[in-house]
Motif scaffolding. Structure first.
Motif, PDB file in Angstrom:
ATOM      1  N   VAL A  35       0.812  -1.217   0.000  1.00  0.00           N
ATOM      2  CA  VAL A  35       0.000   0.000   0.000  1.00  0.00           C
ATOM      3  C   VAL A  35       0.846   1.269   0.000  1.00  0.00           C
ATOM      4  O   VAL A  35       0.330   2.355  -0.282  1.00  0.00           O
ATOM      5  N   TYR A  36       2.118   1.146   0.301  1.00  0.00           N
ATOM      6  CA  TYR A  36       2.982   2.328   0.311  1.00  0.00           C
ATOM      7  C   TYR A  36       4.407   1.899   0.026  1.00  0.00           C
ATOM      8  O   TYR A  36       4.916   0.932   0.615  1.00  0.00           O
ATOM      9  N   ALA A  37       5.050   2.626  -0.878  1.00  0.00           N
ATOM     10  CA  ALA A  37       6.446   2.334  -1.226  1.00  0.00           C
ATOM     11  C   ALA A  37       7.181   3.650  -1.446  1.00  0.00           C
ATOM     12  O   ALA A  37       6.643   4.577  -2.056  1.00  0.00           O
ATOM     13  N   GLU A  38       8.388   3.722  -0.930  1.00  0.00           N
ATOM     14  CA  GLU A  38       9.185   4.933  -1.082  1.00  0.00           C
ATOM     15  C   GLU A  38      10.656   4.555  -1.079  1.00  0.00           C
ATOM     16  O   GLU A  38      11.095   3.737  -0.270  1.00  0.00           O
ATOM     17  N   THR A  39      11.406   5.162  -1.973  1.00  0.00           N
ATOM     18  CA  THR A  39      12.845   4.935  -2.022  1.00  0.00           C
ATOM     19  C   THR A  39      13.552   6.268  -2.241  1.00  0.00           C
ATOM     20  O   THR A  39      13.179   7.027  -3.143  1.00  0.00           O
ATOM     21  N   ILE A  40      14.532   6.550  -1.407  1.00  0.00           N
ATOM     22  CA  ILE A  40      15.375   7.727  -1.559  1.00  0.00           C
ATOM     23  C   ILE A  40      16.805   7.248  -1.802  1.00  0.00           C
ATOM     24  O   ILE A  40      17.292   6.355  -1.112  1.00  0.00           O
ATOM     25  N   ARG A  41      17.450   7.865  -2.775  1.00  0.00           N
ATOM     26  CA  ARG A  41      18.866   7.546  -3.005  1.00  0.00           C
ATOM     27  C   ARG A  41      19.612   8.832  -3.306  1.00  0.00           C
ATOM     28  O   ARG A  41      19.281   9.548  -4.259  1.00  0.00           O
ATOM     29  N   LEU A  42      20.570   9.138  -2.468  1.00  0.00           N
ATOM     30  CA  LEU A  42      21.450  10.293  -2.670  1.00  0.00           C
ATOM     31  C   LEU A  42      22.872   9.759  -2.755  1.00  0.00           C
ATOM     32  O   LEU A  42      23.366   9.113  -1.833  1.00  0.00           O
ATOM     33  N   ASP A  43      23.529  10.061  -3.864  1.00  0.00           N
ATOM     34  CA  ASP A  43      24.846   9.495  -4.111  1.00  0.00           C
ATOM     35  C   ASP A  43      25.768  10.589  -4.639  1.00  0.00           C
ATOM     36  O   ASP A  43      25.367  11.383  -5.501  1.00  0.00           O
ATOM     37  N   GLY A  44      26.975  10.642  -4.098  1.00  0.00           N
ATOM     38  CA  GLY A  44      27.946  11.612  -4.601  1.00  0.00           C
ATOM     39  C   GLY A  44      27.777  12.977  -3.977  1.00  0.00           C
ATOM     40  O   GLY A  44      27.836  13.115  -2.743  1.00  0.00           O
ATOM     41  N   ALA A  45      27.554  13.989  -4.796  1.00  0.00           N
ATOM     42  CA  ALA A  45      27.512  15.384  -4.333  1.00  0.00           C
ATOM     43  C   ALA A  45      26.149  15.688  -3.695  1.00  0.00           C
ATOM     44  O   ALA A  45      25.269  16.299  -4.319  1.00  0.00           O
TER      45      ALA A  45
END
Length: 278
Positions: free
Chosen positions: A182-192
């Motif tokens: 019912v809920y999906a979230e993905t955060i990806r911060l890479d590098g700068a």
């Protein structure tokens, strides 16, 4: 240099912290009680006695390692049985330090039974420059279970003039109700990371973010939050398909904490856990 690399890597590996918590909570004679407590390594869970009466069992997660560094692992598994009620917080803000190589990993699994209630609201997580962290949060809800989830991330301590210029941050959430996603979230911060955060479509220069999820949805909470005055950052709230989500973005950790505490006080219809007030 090559002769030193092997022993140095072995030394780093030997000093990595690994922590595990397995917690079960059940309803016994009308009171929510611990049914299983397993602790290993750097993680502990404590159950403070509160001065005010509460139907909820309160649990506090303690990281005895004093923070998270590259290569560390944290594994938390919590199950709330039918009809029981649990509030979980942490003893302090969690600091994720610079890593020379390997990423730290965190895995959180939460299961909430029929008619049960879980409030998962750890203190904010602070990432330092060149921190590397991979986190997953998996939640299983019964059809009529209740969930309040609050998570906050601060990129550097503004009061110390810190900036997270580079690093790696991967955050994957999945929430299922009665087996359905019912809920999906993905955060990806890479590098700068600092450059990315300055983008208008990301945080427009904000360095502190948070989210509150409520299931089932609570329109009264949304209306009350929208009526709140004195919020210091940007706050947006909406409801859909039985879910209420509130997103926060602030210029610094102190402002985010103020706004998050305001919202949680409304959501809980009462005082926050004492450790949130320190």
């Amino acid at each position: 240099m090559s002769e030193q690399a092997g022993p140095q890597n072995e030394t780093f590996a030997a000093n990595r912290a690994a922590g595990t918590i397995r917690l079960g909570v059940g309803l016994r004679e009308g009171v929510s009680r611990r049914t299983r407590v397993f602790e290993q390594g750097s993680l502990r869970v404590r159950f403070p006695t509160t001065a005010r009466p509460s139907p909820d069992l309160e649990a506090v997660i303690v990281n005895t390692a004093g923070g998270i560094a590259g290569g560390d692992t944290a594994d938390v598994d919590i199950a709330v049985e039918d009809g029981a009620s649990l509030r979980v917080t942490t003893s302090s803000a969690e600091k994720v330090y610079r890593s020379p190589g390997a990423a730290a990993t965190m895995a959180v699994r939460l299961k909430v039974g029929s008619g049960a209630s879980l409030a998962w609201m750890p203190r904010e997580m602070i990432l330092f420059d060149r921190a590397r962290l991979e986190r997953t949060i998996e939640i299983e809800l019964a059809e009529n279970a209740r969930l309040l989830l609050a998570e906050a991330v601060v990129f550097g301590r503004s009061g110390m003039n810190e900036e997270v210029r580079e690093g790696w941050f991967s955050d994957r959430w999945r929430v299922r109700r009665a087996g359905r996603l019912v809920y999906a979230e993905t955060i990806r911060l890479d590098g700068a990371i600092a450059e990315t955060l300055r983008e208008p479509a990301v945080t427009n220069g904000g360095v502190a973010i948070a989210i509150i999820l409520l299931m089932p949805a609570d329109e009264a909470f949304v209306a009350a939050l929208r009526a709140c005055e004195g919020l210091r950052g940007e706050v947006g709230a909406s409801s859909w398909n039985g879910i209420t989500a509130v997103r926060f973005c602030a210029p610094d950790g102190e402002s985010l904490r103020h706004d998050l505490m305001t919202a949680l006080t409304v959501a809980l219809s009462g005082p926050l856990p004492p450790l949130w007030l320190n």
